[in-house]
Each structure stands twice: as C-alpha cells, then as structure tokens.
Design an enzyme around this catalytic site. Structure first.
Site, short mmCIF file in Angstrom:
data_model
loop_
_atom_site.label_atom_id
_atom_site.label_comp_id
_atom_site.label_asym_id
_atom_site.label_seq_id
_atom_site.Cartn_x
_atom_site.Cartn_y
_atom_site.Cartn_z
N GLU A 384 -5.31 8.02 -7.69
CA GLU A 384 -5.73 6.62 -7.83
C GLU A 384 -6.85 6.40 -8.85
O GLU A 384 -7.67 5.50 -8.67
CB GLU A 384 -6.15 6.06 -6.47
CG GLU A 384 -5.01 6.00 -5.48
CD GLU A 384 -5.34 5.21 -4.23
OE1 GLU A 384 -6.52 5.10 -3.90
OE2 GLU A 384 -4.40 4.73 -3.59
N GLU A 457 2.30 6.58 -1.38
CA GLU A 457 1.55 6.15 -0.19
C GLU A 457 1.97 4.74 0.17
O GLU A 457 2.26 3.93 -0.72
CB GLU A 457 0.02 6.16 -0.42
CG GLU A 457 -0.60 7.53 -0.55
CD GLU A 457 -2.13 7.46 -0.69
OE1 GLU A 457 -2.76 6.59 -0.06
OE2 GLU A 457 -2.69 8.29 -1.43
#
Ligand code: GAL
Length: 737
Positions: A384, A457
């Site tokens: 991320e 995710e």
C-alpha cells in the site's frame, strides 16, 4: 567430508541487555537465563500490552564446541530469522551483521573458530528501527523480537553449493537446475556436479557434469525427459525430492530441495494452473501467535497451512506483509496452497539506504524460496505504498533477474498507479455491505486494457468482528466475505481475491480495537473459526467432505426484536432441511440468484415465521442433502447448558529434541457439542510431564472456548494436559518421542 547441518537451537543463554563485556568468555553468565530457539525477547499478554515492552537490545550467547576435524572444513552459522538487526560475534570478533528480521543470513566462522570451546554471541536489536523495513512509519502488525527462527551450524567442504535454483519444465518434461557454487578458496582441478530427482523414494531423473574453472559461480544441469511426470496441483500437489551434489576429491557438498512441476499463468483472463482456470480464493496471513508472537516451531507454523487449506478450503494465501516461516511454505507445497509472497513493508517508504535494504529483501526472499512450487507470485512493492518509479523499477528488475519463471506483483491501495509489475494487485475495500462488492479491474488500474489482476485484500478494518460478537454482526461479517468472493468469482478479468484476513492479530495502539488486536480474521488468534470461515469451507468439493455451517446460534432472543429472521447456511449441499423437534419446517436450495458466481451458493432461509418473541422454543436439526441423500446434519439445543468440557490437542504425538508444540482447544459445550457462545468463565489449565503451557494457566473462556499451546521440554515422555471450567475437568495425553 560431506555437508553436515546440525541444528543449534538449544543451549543458548539470554539477557535483556547488551554489553561489550558479554563478548568475552571470562564474563560470567550472571543475569543470563537458558533459552531455546525459536525465542521471543519477551512474552506478551494476549491483549492490552505495551508494544514497547519487547523492543530492546538483547544478547544471546552459546558455546560452540569445534573439533580439529571440523576445522579442516568451512564452518557457517545459519540464521533463519532474527528480529530486526543483529551483530554476530565469535570469540569476540564480529563475523556477521544483518539488517532485517524476515530473511536468512549466514555467518562464516571458518577463520575465527578454534579447536575446543568457542563463544558465539549475538547482539540483537529488536527496536523498531526507522532505517529498516518495515519501520519508519506506523505499521499495522507487530514484529516482536529475538532469534525467533532456527539456527544451525553448517560444515562444508572448501568448495560448496551455496544455492540451487530448480526450474521444473512442464512443456519439456525435464528439470534444469542452476547451481551456485562458492569456491572462495579457488581450488583448481575438476569438480563434478550431479543431481538426482526422486519421487516417493524412486529416482526419476539424473544429470551430471564437470565443473571447470571457467564455470565457477553458476552452473546449469538439465535432466533427460522425465517419464510419467506428475504435476503439482492444488488438489494433487505432487512433489519431487532434488539432491544436488558437488564432488571434489573425497569431499561432497550437498543441497536438497523439494520441487514441483506446474504451469502457472496469470493472464488478463484469470489464473491458469496446468492449463485449467483456477479462481484464486484466499486469505492474508500474519505469522503471529498469542504470547510468543512469531516464535513458534515448525509444527505450529505448518499447521496454519493445514487450517487454511483443509479446514477453510482456501486455495491461496498471501504472506502479508513479509517472507514467512519456511515451515509454513513447505506445508503450503504439501497441501496445495498457492502463495503470494511479499517483501516486508507497510505503506511507508524510507530513504535510499532503507530502499537498499528493501531491494536486499527482494533478493533474499527469492533466493530463499525459489524452489517452492506453491509460490506463484512475488510481491515486490511495499504494501500500500505510493508510486516510486526508480525504487520499484529496481525491485522488479531484481526479481526478474533472479527468477525468470514467476511474475511480480505489488500490492496497492491506490488506483491508476504506475504499473511496473506483471500483475496488478489491489486491496479493494469498497464493499460496505451495499450493492458494490468489488470494483471493475479497469476502474482500478485506469488502463485501457484488462491486465492480469488480483484483489489482495477486502473486508478487514471495514468490519472488525470478534468471534464472540452478537449473531447479527457475525452474520454480516460472513455475508460480506461471501459477497466479495461471489463478485470475484463472477469477474472474468480477475484471477481471484484474497481477503483480510485469516487470523486476528496483535497490533500497535494506532490500530485495532484499542486492546492491541485487529479482529479482522475469519478465525481468532487461536485459529478458532468465526462463521465467515464457513463461507470459504463451503466451497470445498462435496467429494472431499460435506460442509454445513449455519450462521446462527439458534437462540430465540439473540437478534434485535427476537425470532430467527434470516439464517444463512454455508454449505456445499444442494438442499438443506430444517426440523424443529420432529417437525419439518421447510427445505431450501442454494441461493443461485444472489450468489451465482460461487461454486456452492449459500442457502438463505427466511425463518421469520418460525417463532416469535414469547413462543415456546425447542431443539433444531439442519440436514444437508446431496442428490437426495442426507450427507450431514447439525443439531442445535433449545436448552443449551454446559454438558462437557472438550479438551482437544491438534497432535497426540510430538517430537523430542528441539522444542515442539501443539495447540489444545478447550470448549465448553452443550448436549450436541456446540460451543456455548456466551460462556466467559474462568478455565484453569495445567500441564504435567514433559511440557509446559505457553501463556497463562488461568484464562477466561472467550465465547465458550479458548486454546493454548503446549511446549515440550525437549525430553521424551508424556505430557498430561488438563482443563477445568464450570466444575468439569477434562484431561488429554500427548506422547513425546
Ligand atoms: C490494509 C493493510 C493491512 C491491514 C488492513 C486492515 O490497508 O494492508 O495490513 O491493515 O488494511 O483492513
């Protein structure tokens, strides 16, 4: 001589500080205590602890006895994982330093060791050093501290094999092996290199060659065509044992690896394994356990792969957010669980030195794990993080240079990110319980064409759920997982989806529920399932086993307003019948309309007419049918009272030697052996014989159950485990051999 690897996990002394004086033999062992590896610098409570408690500099010391015979060879101490930085000394001399807690390294002690007793000292810095990934920003996980993986003494001839990279070729039906040779002593003459490939003990291929001076460094051997090649697949993970030997004079350097033949392809039209489309259905895993964090032995690490593959029915795992235990990966190979492995990191990118360590992490990860057939993708981006052209060009370059057989991915949370990898991998947390379960891959990538794409995710922090939350929350938690998987299965351009996450985990105070836990798992930290695990398990083929997981406690007043309302059954049956007492309430088929993407859509029942607030309540039976035949049933008590305390060890046999461990699950159950979901009473645990309890011996049942791990002493014998709750005592016995 022949390569000899001797584990040195016992016999260590540990102190919670460091002083130069500890490097000296004459320094007394005062303040040191004996420990065995894997070891954590400090055991922590289950929750509500200060993550600074284990972050300090500590010392591990061990005496290494070396014989004159051994001194003729090259000697190495191999460390599999030390959190987070360390200096290794032998007899007061620095022999190695390593930055980063997730990758292995070796300390060569050949020139420093002497005959007799040598003092090995490791100074371990377990603080969250901002110069080392994943640190520098905040991190939603905990890295603990210490020498938390195994250590071994390795003896090698002067010239030895330092690594092997096996390339099983499905099309050619052969095996090519690149062998890296370390020949620091510059021996001349001819060295012979050979490999043998076996399946179930039978040799299926060989290759050999002469290693000449010019070839030093890397050498490639290719086998003949292999007859009756068995492929590694998720349902039939055929493995081959490779042994490579370098012979020089009378000396043999040997390295072994397990390999699998499989053709894995990620395309814009999905993932194909051995030519067959496989929808990736996975969960992210942290390698954490209560109390000891990362420091669990092989059996416990491996067990997670069993839980994920066989209990939850997943076909894929992401080792979020770092390279994980080799024992876990070995087991993934064995059970057919595909792995996306990634480098350490979490949102933050540090300075140039930090990036250099991160690039080293890419190299070390791939060089350690190259031969695992289960690994299908390398994650070469900090989870991320923002785009960083030069940094990620370099991580991709390194990955491709070492491994020309696997693609790269890089886990993002941003759209329209610079696409430097082979696969666009995205954490898509869009689903909030409403209509949108996942975004269109092109909407995420911002590209005109579809690319290879995986969701890495979903769910997670958007809906934290405790195993003992109320039924409505547990139901919605499970439904969210079901909706996202349904969408992922319906999207032709997505290879699949990996959800956040398998198990709840300890975290920093900046995250989680304030108690240092993120309750994001489909199972808790003890690996005890929530109903959401049933979403995945219900996708298991009924040929393997029937699955029937109702998302209900069967209680008249649990839901707001009372009554059963909607009950969802996660099942691979084609029909579910419900009985109250002997009376059939109705039968339901899977909800194909709303879950058409799933192989086995859940059964959604409207039971609102069944009973209202104030009606009499009774037992229920859910029966699952396949082709008209009853294959499974689940009973619920209308009068749930504690009837038994079940004490169930995962293993009845453990190994003597280095410490071993197994989980023991304790459940207070009713007449139908259903866990009593709101029993929160004390449980006393005790272990006698050749074992001890990891963590406290007095605990509370959490939602009717709790688990603990039993750790062996190292000696053979018996471990007697016992638990008492609600006046019921139950015992179990484990043999240590
Ligand atoms: C993601 C992150 C994970 C975890 C998760 C919680 O953003 O990558 O490590 O924090 O959120 O849902």
């Amino acid at each position: 001589m022949k390569t000899l690897v001797t584990p040195i996990n016992r016999g260590w002394m540990f102190r919670e500080d460091f002083d130069e004086a500890y490097l000296d033999f004459s320094c007394p062992a005062i303040g040191f205590r004996p420990v065995a590896l894997p070891h954590t610098t400090k055991e922590v409570p289950f929750n509500y602890f200060d993550e600074k408690d284990y972050q300090f500099i500590s010392t591990y010391r061990r005496v290494l006895s070396v014989t004159a015979e051994q001194l003729k060879n090259r000697l190495f101490v191999d460390f599999e994982g030390v959190m987070v930085a360390c200096d290794v000394y032998l007899n007061g001399e620095l022999v190695a330093s390593h930055l980063g807690g997730f990758t292995p390294f070796s300390a060569e002690i050949t020139d420093v060791a002497h005959e007799g007793e040598n003092l090995l000292v490791v100074r371990v810095d377990s603080t969250e050093r901002p110069d080392i990934p994943p640190f520098g920003g905040t991190v939603d996980y905990i890295c603990y501290g210490g020498i938390y993986r195994e250590v071994a003494l390795r003896e090698e001839p002067r010239a030895f094999i330092s690594n092997v990279f096996a390339r099983p070729n499905v099309a050619e039906k052969n095996l090519s092996v690149t062998v890296r040779v370390d020949d620091a002593t510059g021996l001349g003459g001819e060295e012979r290199l050979a490999f043998v490939l076996c399946r179930e003990g039978v040799t299926v291929a060989r290759a050999e060659g002469v290693l000449t001076v010019e070839d030093r460094g890397e050498y490639r051997l290719v086998s003949e065509k292999i007859e009756n090649l068995a492929l590694w697949d998720i349902d039939n993970p055929a493995l081959y044992d490779l042994t490579v030997e370098l012979t020089c004079g009378g000396d043999i350097s040997q390295k072994t690896a397990r390999v699998g033949f499989r053709d894995a392809r990620l395309t814009a039209d999905g993932f194909f394994l051995n030519g067959k489309r496989v929808k990736l259905m996975g969960l992210d895993r942290h390698q954490q356990f209560p109390y000891v964090g990362y420091a669990m032995p092989a059996r416990v690490q491996a067990r997670d792969a069993d839980i994920m593959r066989n209990e939850f029915g997943l076909n894929c795992v992401r080792t979020s957010h770092y390279p994980q235990s080799r024992h876990f990966l070995d087991r993934c190979d064995e059970v057919g669980l595909l792995v996306l492995e990634e480098i350490p990191g979490w949102q933050h990118i540090g300075d140039e030195n930090w990036k250099k360590i991160s690039c080293d992490n890419v190299r070390e990860m791939i060089e350690r794990d190259f031969n695992h057939p289960s690994i299908f993708l390398w994650g070469v981006r900090i989870n991320e993080s923002q785009d960083d052209h030069d940094f990620y060009t370099e991580t991709n370059r390194i990955a491709h240079e070492i491994d020309d057989t696997r693609p790269t991915g890089g886990i993002r949370a941003i759209c329209n990110s610079e696409f430097l990898e082979d696969v666009y991998t995205m954490n898509d947390f869009i689903h909030d319980g409403g209509k949108v379960a996942l975004r269109d891959p092109k909407e995420i990538t911002g590209l005109d064409e579809y690319t290879p794409y995986i969701v890495t995710e979903y769910c997670g922090h958007t809906y934290p759920t405790k195993r003992y939350d109320n039924e409505e929350r547990l139901q919605e938690h499970a439904l969210r997982h079901a909706r996202v998987q349904n969408q992922a299965h319906s999207e032709p351009h997505s290879a699949g989806a990996i959800g956040w996450c398998a198990f709840d985990y300890n975290t920093h105070r900046d995250f989680g529920s304030g108690d240092r836990i993120c309750y994001h798992g489909v199972a808790d930290m003890f690996r005890i399932a929530k109903p959401a695990a049933g979403v995945y398990a219900s996708q298991i083929s009924p040929d393997v086993r029937p699955v029937l997981v109702p998302d209900s406690y069967w209680a008249i007043g649990e839901k707001s307003g009372g009554g059963m309302k909607t009950v969802v059954v996660y099942t691979n049956c084609d029909c579910v019948k419900v009985f109250v007492g002997d009376c059939e309430v109705g039968q339901w088929a899977p909800d194909q309309e709303h879950f058409a993407g799933l192989d086995h859509a859940p059964v959604v029942m409207d039971l609102s007419e069944l009973a209202l607030w104030g009606d009499a309540w009774g037992d229920a039976r859910f029966e699952g049918f396949l082709n008209g035949k009853k294959v499974i049933e689940k009973n619920f008590s209308g009068n749930p009272l504690p009837k038994k305390l079940l004490v169930e060890p995962d293993d009845r046999r453990l190994c003597a030697g280095d410490w071993d461990a197994t989980r023991v699950v304790v459940r207070l159950v009713d007449e139908f052996e259903n866990t009593l979901p709101y029993a929160f009473e004390p449980a006393e645990l005790s272990v006698e014989g050749e074992g001890t309890i990891i963590g406290p011996g007095s605990v509370s049942l959490l939602g009717g159950c709790i688990a603990f791990w039993v750790k062996t002493t190292g000696n053979p014998g018996t471990v007697r485990v016992s638990a008492t709750a609600r006046g019921i005592t139950t015992q179990a016995e484990i043999t240590v051999k």
